[in-house]
Design an enzyme around this catalytic site. Structure first.
Site, PDB file in Angstrom:
ATOM      1  N   ASN A 259      -0.533  -3.691  36.838  1.00  0.00           N
ATOM      2  CA  ASN A 259      -0.308  -3.192  35.473  1.00  0.00           C
ATOM      3  C   ASN A 259      -0.128  -1.676  35.459  1.00  0.00           C
ATOM      4  O   ASN A 259       0.752  -1.158  34.761  1.00  0.00           O
ATOM      5  CB  ASN A 259      -1.475  -3.576  34.562  1.00  0.00           C
ATOM      6  CG  ASN A 259      -1.320  -4.962  33.972  1.00  0.00           C
ATOM      7  OD1 ASN A 259      -0.229  -5.500  33.896  1.00  0.00           O
ATOM      8  ND2 ASN A 259      -2.422  -5.551  33.567  1.00  0.00           N
TER       9      ASN A 259
ATOM     10  N   HIS B 191       2.702  -3.474  31.803  1.00  0.00           N
ATOM     11  CA  HIS B 191       2.148  -4.754  31.357  1.00  0.00           C
ATOM     12  C   HIS B 191       3.182  -5.878  31.322  1.00  0.00           C
ATOM     13  O   HIS B 191       2.826  -7.050  31.482  1.00  0.00           O
ATOM     14  CB  HIS B 191       1.475  -4.586  29.994  1.00  0.00           C
ATOM     15  CG  HIS B 191       0.221  -3.772  30.079  1.00  0.00           C
ATOM     16  ND1 HIS B 191      -0.978  -4.306  30.484  1.00  0.00           N
ATOM     17  CD2 HIS B 191      -0.014  -2.467  29.845  1.00  0.00           C
ATOM     18  CE1 HIS B 191      -1.895  -3.373  30.486  1.00  0.00           C
ATOM     19  NE2 HIS B 191      -1.339  -2.233  30.107  1.00  0.00           N
TER      20      HIS B 191
ATOM     21  N   ASP C 111       2.470  -9.373  32.951  1.00  0.00           N
ATOM     22  CA  ASP C 111       2.646 -10.662  32.270  1.00  0.00           C
ATOM     23  C   ASP C 111       3.424 -11.643  33.141  1.00  0.00           C
ATOM     24  O   ASP C 111       3.081 -12.828  33.226  1.00  0.00           O
ATOM     25  CB  ASP C 111       3.378 -10.466  30.933  1.00  0.00           C
ATOM     26  CG  ASP C 111       2.521  -9.791  29.880  1.00  0.00           C
ATOM     27  OD1 ASP C 111       1.300  -9.628  30.099  1.00  0.00           O
ATOM     28  OD2 ASP C 111       3.086  -9.407  28.830  1.00  0.00           O
TER      29      ASP C 111
ATOM     30  N   GLU D  29      -7.074 -11.853  33.919  1.00  0.00           N
ATOM     31  CA  GLU D  29      -6.405 -12.362  35.115  1.00  0.00           C
ATOM     32  C   GLU D  29      -7.246 -13.420  35.802  1.00  0.00           C
ATOM     33  O   GLU D  29      -7.088 -13.687  36.989  1.00  0.00           O
ATOM     34  CB  GLU D  29      -6.061 -11.217  36.081  1.00  0.00           C
ATOM     35  CG  GLU D  29      -7.202 -10.670  36.890  1.00  0.00           C
ATOM     36  CD  GLU D  29      -8.068  -9.622  36.196  1.00  0.00           C
ATOM     37  OE1 GLU D  29      -8.920  -9.072  36.878  1.00  0.00           O
ATOM     38  OE2 GLU D  29      -7.901  -9.366  34.997  1.00  0.00           O
TER      39      GLU D  29
END
Length: 153
Positions: free
Chosen positions: A80, A85, A89, A115
């Site tokens: 990240n 992000h 994802d 996660e």
């Protein structure tokens, strides 16, 4: 003009079936929105307690085994931080899809946290669970995350 009674009855019957069908669709959508993680498509943490409770009841009633396995993505914060992000994802989606491909139709995977995933393996011994999650781990390690506009990571 005037409407015959049988025509009205047919109309009312169709209207009732339409309304019932729409209500069933509405309930399915609400269930999916409330119980499924919108990003990964796996069951969410809200559905975890209900599904695991059902499995515990099955074991108490009929006997058998069940293993719960926790899975956490190593170094996810770095992904990240370095790539953003949106890439994070895609990593979550890839991990969830890869794990699901290895599971049996009656196994269940939940997104537990950011996660973290929990996998429920009914009718599975500890040795079988270790072998199963090792296959999942190997597949995830070999997976490629495809991100539009960026090199594969």
């Amino acid at each position: 003009g005037p409407l015959a009674a049988d025509a009205y009855d047919r109309f009312a019957d169709h209207a009732y079936r339409f309304k019932t069908g729409m209500r069933a669709l509405q309930m399915k959508l609400i269930r999916d929105v409330c119980l499924v993680d919108h990003l990964t498509g796996v069951w969410n943490r809200s559905s975890l307690q209900q599904r695991v409770s059902e499995e515990c009841e099955r074991i108490q009633r009929y006997g058998g085994t069940c293993c719960l396995c926790m899975m956490d993505i190593d170094h996810f914060k770095i992904v990240n931080d370095r790539h953003g992000h949106a890439v994070g994802d895609r990593v979550l989606q890839t991990v969830a899809a890869t794990a699901q491909q290895r599971l049996r139709r009656f196994d269940t995977i939940f997104r537990y946290g950011g996660e973290e995933f929990l996998i429920c393996l009914p009718r599975t011994t500890i040795d079988e669970a270790v072998a199963s999650v090792e296959r999942i781990r190997t597949d995830i390690a070999a997976a490629t995350v495809v991100v539009d506009g960026l090199p594969d990571i």
